[in-house]
Design a protein around this motif. Structure first.
Motif, PDB file in Angstrom:
ATOM      1  N   PRO A  88       0.810  -1.225   0.000  1.00 39.02           N
ATOM      2  CA  PRO A  88       0.000   0.000   0.000  1.00 39.02           C
ATOM      3  C   PRO A  88       0.841   1.272   0.000  1.00 39.02           C
ATOM      4  CG  PRO A  88      -0.805  -1.560   1.647  1.00 39.02           C
ATOM      5  CD  PRO A  88       0.421  -2.170   1.057  1.00 39.02           C
ATOM      6  N   GLU A  89       1.951   1.260   0.774  1.00 42.06           N
ATOM      7  CA  GLU A  89       2.795   2.459   0.881  1.00 42.06           C
ATOM      8  C   GLU A  89       3.344   2.886  -0.479  1.00 42.06           C
ATOM      9  OE1 GLU A  89       3.177  -0.315   2.552  1.00 42.06           O
ATOM     10  OE2 GLU A  89       2.975   0.166   4.691  1.00 42.06           O
ATOM     11  N   ARG A  90       3.604   1.894  -1.357  1.00 41.52           N
ATOM     12  CA  ARG A  90       4.113   2.228  -2.699  1.00 41.52           C
ATOM     13  C   ARG A  90       3.105   3.103  -3.434  1.00 41.52           C
ATOM     14  NH1 ARG A  90       8.476   3.200  -4.461  1.00 41.52           N
ATOM     15  NH2 ARG A  90       7.898   2.784  -6.605  1.00 41.52           N
ATOM     16  N   GLY A  91       1.819   2.801  -3.217  1.00 45.54           N
ATOM     17  CA  GLY A  91       0.770   3.584  -3.864  1.00 45.54           C
ATOM     18  C   GLY A  91       0.853   5.043  -3.441  1.00 45.54           C
ATOM     19  N   LEU A  92       1.055   5.241  -2.143  1.00 40.99           N
ATOM     20  CA  LEU A  92       1.135   6.600  -1.607  1.00 40.99           C
ATOM     21  C   LEU A  92       2.366   7.330  -2.145  1.00 40.99           C
ATOM     22  CD1 LEU A  92      -0.121   8.586   0.348  1.00 40.99           C
ATOM     23  CD2 LEU A  92       1.144   7.501   2.213  1.00 40.99           C
ATOM     24  N   LEU A  93       3.511   6.643  -2.155  1.00 43.39           N
ATOM     25  CA  LEU A  93       4.749   7.281  -2.633  1.00 43.39           C
ATOM     26  C   LEU A  93       4.630   7.634  -4.119  1.00 43.39           C
ATOM     27  CD1 LEU A  93       7.469   5.123  -0.804  1.00 43.39           C
ATOM     28  CD2 LEU A  93       6.507   7.320  -0.118  1.00 43.39           C
ATOM     29  N   ARG A  94       4.049   6.716  -4.893  1.00 36.24           N
ATOM     30  CA  ARG A  94       3.900   6.992  -6.334  1.00 36.24           C
ATOM     31  C   ARG A  94       2.905   8.131  -6.564  1.00 36.24           C
ATOM     32  NH1 ARG A  94       2.132   1.422  -8.298  1.00 36.24           N
ATOM     33  NH2 ARG A  94       1.407   2.619 -10.085  1.00 36.24           N
ATOM     34  N   LEU A  95       1.884   8.206  -5.700  1.00 29.27           N
ATOM     35  CA  LEU A  95       0.915   9.305  -5.833  1.00 29.27           C
ATOM     36  C   LEU A  95       1.590  10.655  -5.550  1.00 29.27           C
ATOM     37  CD1 LEU A  95      -2.080  10.184  -6.214  1.00 29.27           C
ATOM     38  CD2 LEU A  95      -2.323  10.017  -3.735  1.00 29.27           C
ATOM     39  N   ARG A  96       2.390  10.704  -4.470  1.00 28.65           N
ATOM     40  CA  ARG A  96       3.094  11.954  -4.142  1.00 28.65           C
ATOM     41  C   ARG A  96       3.971  12.387  -5.320  1.00 28.65           C
ATOM     42  NH1 ARG A  96       5.092   9.978   1.899  1.00 28.65           N
ATOM     43  NH2 ARG A  96       3.140  10.433   2.986  1.00 28.65           N
ATOM     44  N   ALA A  97       4.721  11.416  -5.869  1.00 34.29           N
ATOM     45  CA  ALA A  97       5.621  11.748  -6.983  1.00 34.29           C
ATOM     46  C   ALA A  97       4.811  12.118  -8.220  1.00 34.29           C
ATOM     47  CB  ALA A  97       6.557  10.577  -7.266  1.00 34.29           C
ATOM     48  N   LEU A 105       3.587  19.628   4.769  1.00 36.63           N
ATOM     49  CA  LEU A 105       3.496  20.467   5.968  1.00 36.63           C
ATOM     50  C   LEU A 105       2.759  19.722   7.067  1.00 36.63           C
ATOM     51  CD1 LEU A 105       4.240  22.522   3.781  1.00 36.63           C
ATOM     52  CD2 LEU A 105       2.809  24.186   4.951  1.00 36.63           C
ATOM     53  N   ARG A 106       3.449  19.494   8.180  1.00 36.89           N
ATOM     54  CA  ARG A 106       2.844  18.742   9.283  1.00 36.89           C
ATOM     55  C   ARG A 106       2.877  19.575  10.559  1.00 36.89           C
ATOM     56  NH1 ARG A 106       4.468  12.416   8.332  1.00 36.89           N
ATOM     57  NH2 ARG A 106       3.442  12.334   6.318  1.00 36.89           N
ATOM     58  N   PRO A 107       1.769  20.147  10.913  1.00 32.18           N
ATOM     59  CA  PRO A 107       1.742  20.952  12.129  1.00 32.18           C
ATOM     60  C   PRO A 107       1.804  20.078  13.386  1.00 32.18           C
ATOM     61  CG  PRO A 107      -0.283  21.239  10.832  1.00 32.18           C
ATOM     62  CD  PRO A 107       0.475  20.107  10.232  1.00 32.18           C
ATOM     63  N   VAL A 134       8.159  21.149   7.936  1.00 31.88           N
ATOM     64  CA  VAL A 134       8.078  21.179   6.474  1.00 31.88           C
ATOM     65  C   VAL A 134       9.035  20.108   5.963  1.00 31.88           C
ATOM     66  CG1 VAL A 134       8.477  22.541   4.384  1.00 31.88           C
ATOM     67  CG2 VAL A 134       7.485  23.629   6.414  1.00 31.88           C
ATOM     68  N   ARG A 135       8.461  19.041   5.469  1.00 25.88           N
ATOM     69  CA  ARG A 135       9.248  17.865   5.072  1.00 25.88           C
ATOM     70  C   ARG A 135       9.331  17.779   3.551  1.00 25.88           C
ATOM     71  NH1 ARG A 135       6.692  11.752   5.543  1.00 25.88           N
ATOM     72  NH2 ARG A 135       8.359  10.691   4.413  1.00 25.88           N
ATOM     73  N   GLU A 136      10.547  17.633   3.022  1.00 22.14           N
ATOM     74  CA  GLU A 136      10.703  17.393   1.583  1.00 22.14           C
ATOM     75  C   GLU A 136      10.114  16.014   1.317  1.00 22.14           C
ATOM     76  OE1 GLU A 136      11.649  16.716  -2.296  1.00 22.14           O
ATOM     77  OE2 GLU A 136      12.215  15.324  -0.720  1.00 22.14           O
ATOM     78  N   ALA A 141      16.412   9.525   0.278  1.00 20.88           N
ATOM     79  CA  ALA A 141      16.557   8.064   0.268  1.00 20.88           C
ATOM     80  C   ALA A 141      15.290   7.354  -0.228  1.00 20.88           C
ATOM     81  CB  ALA A 141      16.915   7.578   1.660  1.00 20.88           C
ATOM     82  N   TYR A 142      14.130   7.979  -0.050  1.00 22.14           N
ATOM     83  CA  TYR A 142      12.885   7.342  -0.495  1.00 22.14           C
ATOM     84  C   TYR A 142      12.873   7.146  -2.010  1.00 22.14           C
ATOM     85  CZ  TYR A 142      10.149   7.848   3.840  1.00 22.14           C
ATOM     86  OH  TYR A 142       9.641   7.738   5.104  1.00 22.14           O
ATOM     87  N   PHE A 143      13.480   8.096  -2.719  1.00 20.22           N
ATOM     88  CA  PHE A 143      13.378   8.063  -4.183  1.00 20.22           C
ATOM     89  C   PHE A 143      14.728   7.891  -4.876  1.00 20.22           C
ATOM     90  CE2 PHE A 143       9.408   9.873  -2.790  1.00 20.22           C
ATOM     91  CZ  PHE A 143       8.481   9.292  -3.654  1.00 20.22           C
ATOM     92  N   GLY A 246      12.438  14.095   8.055  1.00 20.23           N
ATOM     93  CA  GLY A 246      11.106  14.666   8.287  1.00 20.23           C
ATOM     94  C   GLY A 246      10.077  13.607   8.646  1.00 20.23           C
ATOM     95  N   ASP A 247      10.215  12.430   8.058  1.00 21.35           N
ATOM     96  CA  ASP A 247       9.317  11.328   8.407  1.00 21.35           C
ATOM     97  C   ASP A 247       9.425  11.025   9.890  1.00 21.35           C
ATOM     98  OD1 ASP A 247       7.602   9.054   7.999  1.00 21.35           O
ATOM     99  OD2 ASP A 247       9.394   7.787   8.117  1.00 21.35           O
ATOM    100  N   ILE A 248      10.662  10.929  10.369  1.00 17.61           N
ATOM    101  CA  ILE A 248      10.901  10.539  11.759  1.00 17.61           C
ATOM    102  C   ILE A 248      10.525  11.688  12.711  1.00 17.61           C
ATOM    103  CG2 ILE A 248      12.700   9.853  13.392  1.00 17.61           C
ATOM    104  CD1 ILE A 248      14.175   8.646  10.858  1.00 17.61           C
TER     105      ILE A 248
HETATM  106  C1  IPM Z   1       4.190   9.044   6.354  1.00 19.56           C
HETATM  107  C2  IPM Z   1       4.292   7.544   6.304  1.00 19.56           C
HETATM  108  C3  IPM Z   1       4.779   7.171   4.908  1.00 19.56           C
HETATM  109  C4  IPM Z   1       6.152   7.767   4.738  1.00 19.56           C
HETATM  110  C5  IPM Z   1       4.795   5.668   4.642  1.00 19.56           C
HETATM  111  C6  IPM Z   1       3.425   5.072   4.823  1.00 19.56           C
HETATM  112  C7  IPM Z   1       5.342   5.362   3.283  1.00 19.56           C
HETATM  113  O1  IPM Z   1       5.103   7.067   7.313  1.00 19.56           O
HETATM  114  O2  IPM Z   1       3.414   9.622   5.584  1.00 19.56           O
HETATM  115  O3  IPM Z   1       4.897   9.633   7.174  1.00 19.56           O
HETATM  116  O4  IPM Z   1       7.154   7.206   5.218  1.00 19.56           O
HETATM  117  O5  IPM Z   1       6.243   8.836   4.118  1.00 19.56           O
END
Ligand code: IPM
Ligand code: MG
Length: 356
Positions: A88-97, A105-107, A134-136, A141-143, A246-248
């Motif tokens: 499922p996560e691949r779907g989200l990453l491909r959608l963002r790209a 932006l994550r408040p 504000v996360r790139e 490393a994701y891409f 930014g994810d972390i």
């Molecule tokens: C997020 C999530 C995603 C990410 C996962 C689901 C791929 O953890 O939106 O922070 O790592 O970007």
């Protein structure tokens, strides 16, 4: 106004919280005389099950054709062992790209009403928590190049973390612009004592700072930042950082505010179309129990109205309704504390609609 919103109902609690957000949007449309059309865009585990692909082409096209995109959450244990391209996560990453959404932006904000939910000591929490990460979102490393190969009789895997100057410059500008509208403090987070990509990051951010003389820029190493977020979160206004950091840090930031269920986020590119989603996950264990907190999802819809459609008053109406609900003491299980009134997912949505 007539607007089309692509709707990603997602997995786990996704469909339940999305139903509440759409009902709130319908109420807003009725009150302000707008028409919102919803285009279904199945993405995530449910799309793997139905179409064998976490981002079917038709769903990407529906998102590209829409004025903006609202997403709940994707993923779940059911797909944890699926091959990479069927996760499922691949779907989200491909959608963002695919939508070119490079700025996330994550408040992190401690709502006064939810102060008891913060795990920080009162003397720290009471100084206030109100900052934005504000996360790139489509680099690093994701891409970068990924590979797993056999080397000298054992597996060796790598993920390349790389940034080009223009990728850093455009996210730095989002950081400065965001800070300029707030308390004018930007903290750029990197690991420039070790990583080349961070050295370049720091150099470019420092260059871009010249365009924003009103914003005070500081730099911080990511390990120190992780510490400062729990030690003294009040020091931060806007943090700008690369994708993985930014994810972390954004998970950490949401946790100190104690209310991961109520925080919305937006991902933007160069146009008005964005992707709006709560920062929490799909909580499969809560699915179908009517216990999920729909507030993060509903506030994501408010953010969409404000940033993609310029509907400031409409967005503020939703936000005030949420604040009123909390002030009256209604709580879902995740934010429950002594003396408050428990409410389910549907009940919370209905109560918010009543106040609009
Ligand atoms: C997020 C999530 C995603 C990410 C996962 C689901 C791929 O953890 O939106 O922070 O790592 O970007
Ligand atoms: Mg994350």
């Amino acid at each position: 106004m007539n607007k089309t919103i692509a709707v990603v109902r997602g997995d786990g609690i996704g469909p339940e919280i999305m139903a509440q957000a759409l009902a709130v949007l319908d109420r807003v449309a009725e009150k302000f005389g707008h028409t919102f059309a919803y285009a279904e865009a199945p993405i995530g585990g449910n799309a793997v099950d139905r179409f064998g692909d976490p981002l079917p082409q038709a769903s990407l096209e529906a998102c590209l054709a829409a004025d903006s995109v609202l997403l709940s959450a994707v993923g779940g244990p059911k797909w944890d062992h699926a091959p990479k391209e069927k996760r499922p996560e691949r779907g989200l990453l491909r959608l963002r790209a695919g939508l070119g959404l490079y700025a996330n932006l994550r408040p992190a904000r401690l709502f006064g009403e939810l102060r008891d939910a913060s795990p920080l000591k009162p003397e720290i929490a009471d100084r206030g928590i109100n900052f934005i990460v504000v996360r790139e979102l489509i680099g690093g490393a994701y891409f970068g190049e990924h590979s797993t190969e056999k080397l000298d009789g054992e597996y060796y895997a790598k993920d390349v973390m790389g940034y080009s100057e223009h990728e850093i410059a455009r996210i730095a500008r989002v950081g400065f612009e965001t800070a300029a509208k707030r308390r004018k403090k930007l903290c750029s987070v990197d690991k420039a004592n070790v990583l080349d990509s961070s050295k370049l990051w720091r150099k470019v951010v420092t260059e871009i700072a010249k365009e924003y003389p009103d914003v005070t820029l500081s730099h911080m190493y990511v390990d120190n930042c992780a510490m400062q977020i729990v030690r003294d979160p009040a020091q931060f206004d806007v943090i700008v950082t690369e994708n993985l950091f930014g994810d972390i840090l954004s998970d950490e930031a949401s946790m100190v505010s104690g209310s991961i269920g109520v925080i919305p986020s937006s991902s933007l590119g160069d146009g008005a179309r964005g992707l709006y989603e709560p920062i929490h996950g799909s909580a499969p264990d809560l699915a179908g129990t009517d216990q999920a907190n729909p507030i993060g999802m509903i506030l994501s819809a408010a953010m969409l109205l404000r940033f993609s459609f310029g509907m400031t008053e409409e967005a503020a109406t939703i936000e005030r309704a949420v604040e009123a609900l909390l002030a009256e003491g209604f709580r879902t299980a995740d934010t429950m504390s002594a003396g408050k009134t428990p409410l389910g997912c549907r009940g919370t949505g209905a109560e918010i609609r009543k106040k609009i």
